[in-house]
Scaffold this motif. Structure first.
Motif, PDB file in Angstrom:
ATOM      1  N   VAL A  23     -67.590  81.832  16.122  1.00  0.00           N
ATOM      2  CA  VAL A  23     -68.626  81.113  15.695  1.00  0.00           C
ATOM      3  C   VAL A  23     -68.017  80.080  16.383  1.00  0.00           C
ATOM      4  N   VAL A  24     -66.737  79.745  17.740  1.00  0.00           N
ATOM      5  CA  VAL A  24     -66.836  78.458  18.555  1.00  0.00           C
ATOM      6  C   VAL A  24     -68.258  79.259  19.737  1.00  0.00           C
ATOM      7  N   THR A  25     -68.941  80.268  19.738  1.00  0.00           N
ATOM      8  CA  THR A  25     -70.257  80.189  21.059  1.00  0.00           C
ATOM      9  C   THR A  25     -71.465  79.562  20.090  1.00  0.00           C
ATOM     10  N   ILE A  26     -71.486  80.107  18.708  1.00  0.00           N
ATOM     11  CA  ILE A  26     -73.257  79.539  18.129  1.00  0.00           C
ATOM     12  C   ILE A  26     -72.659  78.072  18.154  1.00  0.00           C
ATOM     13  N   ALA A  27     -71.377  77.433  18.032  1.00  0.00           N
ATOM     14  CA  ALA A  27     -71.420  76.031  17.838  1.00  0.00           C
ATOM     15  C   ALA A  27     -71.449  75.400  19.302  1.00  0.00           C
ATOM     16  N   LEU A  28     -70.656  76.025  20.482  1.00  0.00           N
ATOM     17  CA  LEU A  28     -71.458  75.182  21.901  1.00  0.00           C
ATOM     18  C   LEU A  28     -73.099  75.820  21.946  1.00  0.00           C
ATOM     19  N   THR A  29     -73.734  76.392  22.079  1.00  0.00           N
ATOM     20  CA  THR A  29     -75.097  77.026  22.234  1.00  0.00           C
ATOM     21  C   THR A  29     -75.359  75.424  20.878  1.00  0.00           C
ATOM     22  N   GLY A  30     -75.439  75.437  20.032  1.00  0.00           N
ATOM     23  CA  GLY A  30     -75.652  74.462  19.197  1.00  0.00           C
ATOM     24  C   GLY A  30     -75.650  73.250  19.081  1.00  0.00           C
ATOM     25  N   VAL A  31     -74.919  72.328  20.246  1.00  0.00           N
ATOM     26  CA  VAL A  31     -74.114  71.142  20.471  1.00  0.00           C
ATOM     27  C   VAL A  31     -75.254  70.829  21.629  1.00  0.00           C
ATOM     28  N   MET A  32     -74.946  72.207  22.461  1.00  0.00           N
ATOM     29  CA  MET A  32     -76.271  72.064  23.722  1.00  0.00           C
ATOM     30  C   MET A  32     -77.086  71.602  23.794  1.00  0.00           C
TER      31      MET A  32
END
Length: 227
Positions: A40-49
């Motif tokens: 979940v954190v990985t997806i969020a970081l990728t989305g924000v980037m």
């Protein structure tokens, strides 16, 4: 004539670089990012980037460099994979999970090609990966010589992998694949004709460390791939 000063790297580019570096660190040190709570954190970081990248291009549309053509090569595959999940895959939730992984890979490639172009930011990312690889080998040594059942996040290593090091990953082959990305580069940097003695010693030592970590994985496929 004096060398022209390097153009100043924008805050937008450093933000994208920082988000990608944080994502690489988080994913690598959390068993490769396979567990749902870390995913979940990985997806969020990728989305924000990706959002920061698109917003930066929208604001600097006139001054932004043209998009790298290689970034478009993966778009047809992403469309094909989505169609496959929708009409073919018998287990859709599993298909969509795999699609999300591919989408994140493509987003990282896209931002790397089009949003992180300055030498300073590229070197920062490379240094992050090298540091991660050295830390991974240190974990592998602890796992191999001190506590064979140790894994990140309080997990316990499967008995079938006892005697093989996986470092921050759950599977030894994953650590071997990660080291394969950087070991040839470290060796090449150590053998550069114009490299200083300090650089040769530093990169030679890093290459030896990564090579030792590769040996600890006992990943024969990785050894053959390296050759």
């Amino acid at each position: 004539m004096p060398a022209a000063p390097s153009p100043r790297v924008s805050l937008w580019e450093w933000t994208q670089t920082g988000l990608l570096a944080a994502n690489l660190i988080w994913t690598t040190l959390c068993l490769g990012g396979y567990r749902p709570e870390t995913m979940v954190v990985t997806i969020a970081l990728t989305g924000v980037m990706l959002a920061v990248h698109l917003f930066a291009r929208a604001l600097t549309r006139d001054a932004a460099p043209p998009l790298h053509p290689a970034g478009w090569l993966f778009v047809p595959f992403l469309i094909y994979a989505a169609a496959n999940v929708h009409w073919v895959t018998p287990v859709r939730w599993l298909g969509w999970r795999d699609w999300i992984w591919w989408a994140q890979v493509i987003a990282v490639v896209w931002v790397g090609l089009n949003g992180i172009r300055a030498r300073a930011t590229q070197r920062f990312l490379f240094a992050t990966l090298v540091l991660l690889s050295v830390v991974a080998v240190a974990f592998a040594c602890y796992q191999r010589f001190v506590k064979p059942d140790w894994l990140m996040l309080g997990r316990v290593q499967a008995k079938q992998y006892f005697g093989r090091a996986s470092g921050p990953f759950g599977i030894p082959n994953s650590l071997a694949a990660f080291l394969l990305l950087l070991l040839p580069v470290a060796g090449a940097l150590a053998l550069r004709p114009r490299a200083s003695a300090v650089a040769r010693v530093l990169w030679g030592w890093i290459a030896l460390v990564l090579g030792f970590g590769l040996v600890l994985t006992i990943s024969r496929g990785a050894w053959i791939a390296l050759v």
